[in-house]
Design a protein around this motif. Structure first.
Motif, PDB file in Angstrom:
ATOM      1  N   LYS A 802     -56.628  20.901  28.069  1.00  0.00           N
ATOM      2  CA  LYS A 802     -57.113  21.575  29.293  1.00  0.00           C
ATOM      3  C   LYS A 802     -57.395  20.565  30.126  1.00  0.00           C
ATOM      4  O   LYS A 802     -57.823  19.550  30.135  1.00  0.00           O
ATOM      5  N   TYR A 830     -53.558  24.267  29.078  1.00  0.00           N
ATOM      6  CA  TYR A 830     -54.157  25.410  29.932  1.00  0.00           C
ATOM      7  C   TYR A 830     -55.174  24.624  31.192  1.00  0.00           C
ATOM      8  O   TYR A 830     -55.441  23.402  30.977  1.00  0.00           O
ATOM      9  N   GLU A 832     -57.684  26.575  32.351  1.00  0.00           N
ATOM     10  CA  GLU A 832     -58.992  27.232  32.030  1.00  0.00           C
ATOM     11  C   GLU A 832     -58.872  27.372  30.609  1.00  0.00           C
ATOM     12  O   GLU A 832     -57.703  27.551  29.939  1.00  0.00           O
ATOM     13  N   LYS A 834     -60.688  29.493  26.878  1.00  0.00           N
ATOM     14  CA  LYS A 834     -61.720  30.180  26.398  1.00  0.00           C
ATOM     15  C   LYS A 834     -62.008  29.245  25.143  1.00  0.00           C
ATOM     16  O   LYS A 834     -61.525  28.445  24.607  1.00  0.00           O
ATOM     17  N   LYS A 835     -63.197  29.659  24.472  1.00  0.00           N
ATOM     18  CA  LYS A 835     -63.815  28.789  23.467  1.00  0.00           C
ATOM     19  C   LYS A 835     -62.870  28.664  22.194  1.00  0.00           C
ATOM     20  O   LYS A 835     -62.351  29.492  21.757  1.00  0.00           O
ATOM     21  N   GLU A 921     -70.193  23.736  22.380  1.00  0.00           N
ATOM     22  CA  GLU A 921     -69.485  24.850  21.502  1.00  0.00           C
ATOM     23  C   GLU A 921     -69.573  24.619  20.034  1.00  0.00           C
ATOM     24  O   GLU A 921     -69.566  25.933  19.400  1.00  0.00           O
TER      25      GLU A 921
END
Length: 926
Positions: A802, A830, A832, A834-835, A921
RNA sequence: GGGCGUAUAGCUCAGUUGGUGAGAGCGCGUGCCUCACAUGCACGAGGUCUCUGGUUCAAGUCCAGAUACGCCCACCA
């Protein structure tokens, strides 16, 4: 072409040395088109065998001379050997002793024949060993200090100094070695501390004219003694006075009185002199003018008798009375015993003091009054001090300058006559008819019956008598060595002092460029060469003096046969190779520091050679005939890795050259090691493997890329070999020749004549280095995680990145590198995210990286790892924030530093945030 | 008695003109005989930069002093 998996130094080294020598590559002649660069070897003893000190000394010289040769200088390294008078004579005498013979048995002429025989037999041993080491000396110019021409130079200098009044003969206290039976200079008799005794002896005063010698000390007579202290009681046999300080109240009443010297019963006076130290011993000193330098001066001043009690071999002579024939130390015991018997030995104290030792046989020397020849040094030292002060001669490291100057400013006259046979016989002749018995001649030039001449005069200058004989003595070996930088180039034959006209060789190669030597001989040799150069050539002998340390064993002791801690370089060459020996030795030689050696240390050089060998094997294996000259490559042709390694290479060229120019050889060695092993092999070779090893049919662009890679590999290897050649001449030549087979651009007959690399500024690419650094950080980070998390090697990794668009583009463009170095299943990018599930994570330069490791990852470990990362970032951040809160810092520090700190702070903050996010996370996962 | 050198990881040493998370090689630990190299590859642990004070916004780095080890020179018997 198939190369063996192991590099075989033995075969390779002998082959190339023979090639170089047969081709005469080391020989050079004056050439006005080229600048000269000259080194003269510190000539090893002709009887010597190579030890580690030589190995180091000559490796340093060879590196410098090969470096300069490649830089285009007309590089000359003049070799030779030293006749080493006392040392060689000792060696031959030892071998004679095995036949039960002494040199006197043979007589002078026969003995000298034996020494020459010995020289013929063993004199070239060390030369052969230097060749094994790879020394690129011009062997055609090998000189020996007893060569006819050289000897002529020695006699010439003697005569010139004599004519100038700088040589005199005199009766002085000199250092006498009773074993070698010769005089020594002060430098040849180093003082060492020994455990001895201080003996206090009572000397009875003479009170009545018919007083009987003391045979038993009695209480009543106590007041009538004067007690002296000495470390050498046997010398009392030669006492001719007792001295006290005139200010000493204790002894005032004794001054002018007479004492009766015990054991000898000679009457001697008590004298007063202010040089006597009242605080030492008893304050009263026995005076032995013939056996102590201070006493000698007292003797001259007070007109005392000089009684020599020693034979040349250190036994007592007839002046010692009943002690005659005893060895000096035996005599000491006896004297002490007898004194004790008659009660005159007051006391004995243990006493540590310094005693001179013969530097050739380590026997304790005796200060000894004898007739010798000397050189007046002060007039010679003066200009030699000046040139160093003015910086015309520079020492490396510079601290030796002070030591040199200190010695020069306190220089003493030089005793140059030796009572041995092996050497240059003094060019001094005496007329039997004229010669008086004068023992002291301040100015022999005007002394009747003394003639100085290269050849025997036919008749006496004064009386015409033909009854003429030559002085028996020979000159100090160093009296020939000090002429080395110019006598090896043909002086004096081709040099006219008046016109200062020189022959070709001398004017071209002199002064020499650098002298490489060990600290032990700065006074013996370096200082005297400077004086000789200025006196006889009117010019300095060398511009730089590089002083290296002493080779010691691993515990710091000097290597010596008697300690049995020798590491034999010849043995090391056999087992590891000369290249390995050279490289290892240089790597651990910090400038001016002593070197601590063990066998183990040579492994690094051998391993390095093997690494180079295998890298070369690999490159040759994957390189067809050379196709693309690197100069024809355009910038767009080059990949990131290409630009990176080429940039690194330029910087390596630059720093190696600069380190060599500063004589920082170990620095240059480690730069080469680091570059080749840890940048070129560990990274670049690995990065290029996928391109290089593709076997399937390649499309046009892929094919071109492969060829470019081959070209760069080839190029870098070739340039590296040139940089390394001075250090490891053999392996570099071997591999270079293999490259030469594939590349017609390599025209020189030997790598030793190929040009020294010069950095290409346009190839220095900071951006590429920075970018490559990011790739490296990611690779190392992922590997680290895999190791820590016990990820099996065969596990294919999914990497999720990311970052901002820019970062992702960069990664996508260079994904090939990640694929080359990591076991990748897929890469995802990416802006962005997502977890991600079950991941371990990483932050590099603002790029976040997630590695899903389902079933493998231990979240406890991972949390701990991230927490540590955060702490580290935090610590650093705190420091910087403190600083940025500090008004003084903001006010006084240069703005660019402040800016740098601010930028750093922001980066760290960002990094910290990302780590915290990762940590959360993971925590969410539980 | 003078003079000099050295002190940074277990060992041997780097560390530029002060610029800030302290470097290498060897050794050590862990995992690998991965198709150039086990004389190899990857990863890791390990440091109050001898001590005290000073200069400076800032000291491993400059200054002073101390300590330890080593070396050289000097004619204290």
């Amino acid at each position: 072409m198939e190369l063996p998996i192991r590099y075989n130094s033995q075969e390779v080294e002998d082959k190339w040395y023979k090639f170089w020598e047969d081709k005469g590559f080391f020989h050079t002649e004056p050439d006005p088109k080229k600048k000269p660069f000259t080194i003269v070897i510190p000539p090893p003893n002709v009887t010597g065998i190579l030890h580690m000190g030589h190995a180091l000394n000559n490796t340093v010289q060879d590196i410098i001379i090969r470096f300069k040769r490649m830089q285009g200088y007309n590089a000359l390294w003049i070799p030779g050997t030293d006749h080493a008078g006392i040392a060689t004579q000792n060696v031959v005498e030892k071998s004679l002793a095995q036949e039960g013979l002494t040199r006197q048995d043979l007589g002078r002429e026969k003995f000298l024949e034996r020494v020459w025989e010995w020289k013929g037999k063993y004199g070239s041993t060390i030369i052969q060993q230097l060749k094994k080491l790879g020394a690129s000396c011009d062997w055609n110019r090998t000189r020996f200090t007893l060569d006819d021409e050289y000897s002529e130079a020695v006699l010439e200098t003697f005569i010139r100094l004599y004519e100038k009044g700088l040589i005199y003969r005199g009766n002085y206290i000199i250092n006498w070695c009773p074993r070698c039976q010769t005089a020594l200079s002060d430098e040849e008799a180093p003082y060492e501390e020994v455990e001895g005794n201080l003996y206090y002896i009572s000397y009875p005063l003479k009170l009545t004219s018919n007083q009987q010698p003391v045979t038993r000390k009695t209480k009543e007579s106590e007041a009538t003694y004067i007690v002296v202290a000495t470390t050498r009681p046997e010398t009392m046999l030669g006492d001719t006075a007792v001295a006290v300080n005139p200010k000493d109240k204790r002894y005032k009443k004794f001054i002018g009185k007479t004492v009766i010297l015990p054991l000898v019963n000679r009457e001697i006076k008590i004298i007063a002199d202010s040089i006597i130290d009242m605080d030492f011993g008893t304050g009263a000193v026995k005076v032995t003018p013939a056996h102590d330098p201070n006493d000698y001066l007292l003797g001259r001043k007070h007109k005392l008798e000089f009684i020599n009690i020693l034979n040349p071999d250190g036994t007592m002579n007839e002046r010692a009375g009943k002690f005659r024939g005893l060895d000096r130390f035996e005599c000491r015991k006896k004297v002490v015993e007898e004194l004790e018997k008659i009660g005159l030995l007051e006391k004995v104290e243990p006493y540590r003091h310094s005693v001179g030792h013969c530097y050739r046989c380590h026997t304790i020397i005796e200060p000894y009054l004898s007739r010798q020849w000397f050189v007046r040094m002060k007039p010679l030292a003066k200009p030699a001090i000046k040139v160093v002060k003015k910086g015309k001669i520079k020492f490396f490291p510079p601290r030796w300058t002070k030591i040199y100057l200190n010695w020069m400013e306190n220089i003493h006259d030089w005793c140059i006559s030796r009572q041995i046979w092996w050497g240059h016989r003094l060019p001094v002749y005496y007329c039997k008819n004229c010669q008086g018995e004068k023992s002291e001649i301040e100015n022999p030039k005007s002394e009747k019956g003394i003639m100085v001449s290269k050849i025997k005069p036919e008749k006496c200058r004064w009386c015409g008598s033909t009854d003429i004989y030559q002085d028996e003595d020979v000159l100090d070996t160093w009296f020939s060595s000090w002429l080395w930088p110019f006598a090896t180039l043909g002086w004096p034959k081709h040099y006219n002092l008046a016109t200062q006209k020189r022959n070709n060789e001398l004017s071209y190669f002199y002064p020499t460029s650098v002298l490489v030597t060990a600290q032990e001989i700065i006074f013996f040799w370096v200082a005297r060469m400077i004086m000789a150069g200025l006196e006889f050539m009117r010019e300095i002998p060398f511009r730089h003096v590089y002083i290296h340390g002493t080779v010691r064993d691993i515990t710091g002791k000097k290597m010596s046969k008697s300690l049995g801690n020798i590491i034999d370089p010849v043995e090391i060459i056999k087992n590891f190779g000369a290249d390995a020996l050279r490289f290892s030795l240089i790597s651990i030689t910090a400038v001016g520091q002593d070197i601590f050696l063990s066998d183990e240390k040579f492994k690094s050089g051998r391993n390095f050679g093997n690494k180079i060998w295998n890298a070369a094997r690999f490159i040759l294996m994957h390189s067809p005939q050379f196709k693309i000259p690197i100069s024809q490559l355009r910038e767009n042709d080059l990949s990131l890795a290409d630009r990176w390694i080429l940039s690194r290479l330029q910087k390596t060229i630059h720093s190696v050259t600069s380190a060599l120019e500063r004589y920082n050889l170990n620095e240059s060695a480690s730069i080469l090691y680091q570059f080749f092993w840890h940048e070129f092999c560990d990274w670049y070779l690995e990065l290029t493997k996928p391109i290089l090893m593709k076997t399937e049919q390649l499309t046009g662009s892929h094919q071109k890329q492969k060829e470019i890679t081959q070209a760069i590999l080839f190029e870098i290897l070739e340039v590296f070999l040139r940089l390394l050649h001075p250090f490891m001449p053999f392996i570099t030549e071997e591999i270079w020749y293999k490259l030469k087979e594939k590349d017609t651009r390599l025209r020189e007959e030997s790598i030793m004549f190929s040009p020294w690399p010069v950095p290409e500024e346009s190839l220095i690419d900071g951006v590429a280095e920075k970018k490559m650094n990011i790739i490296q950080e990611i690779v190392k980070g992922v590997r680290n995680i895999c190791m820590e998390m016990d990820v099996p090697r065969e596990k294919k990794l999914k990497l999720i990145f990311k970052s901002e668009e820019k970062g992702l583009n960069f990664l996508q463009q260079n994904r090939i590198y990640l694929e080359a170095l990591l076991n990748i299943e897929s890469l995802e990018f990416y802006t962005e995210i997502k977890k991600p599930r079950f991941s371990s994570s990483l932050v590099v330069e603002g790029i976040e990286l997630y590695i899903p490791l389902e079933g493998i990852i231990d979240f406890g470990k991972e949390r701990k790892r991230i927490a540590e990362e955060i702490k580290e970032v935090d610590d650093c951040l705190e420091r910087i924030e403190d600083k940025l809160r500090n008004r003084e810092f903001l006010q006084h520090a240069p703005p660019e530093i402040v800016e740098k700190e601010k930028k750093k702070r922001d980066e760290l903050k960002q990094e910290k945030e990302k780590w915290i996010k990762h940590l959360q996370e993971i925590q969410d996962r539980d």
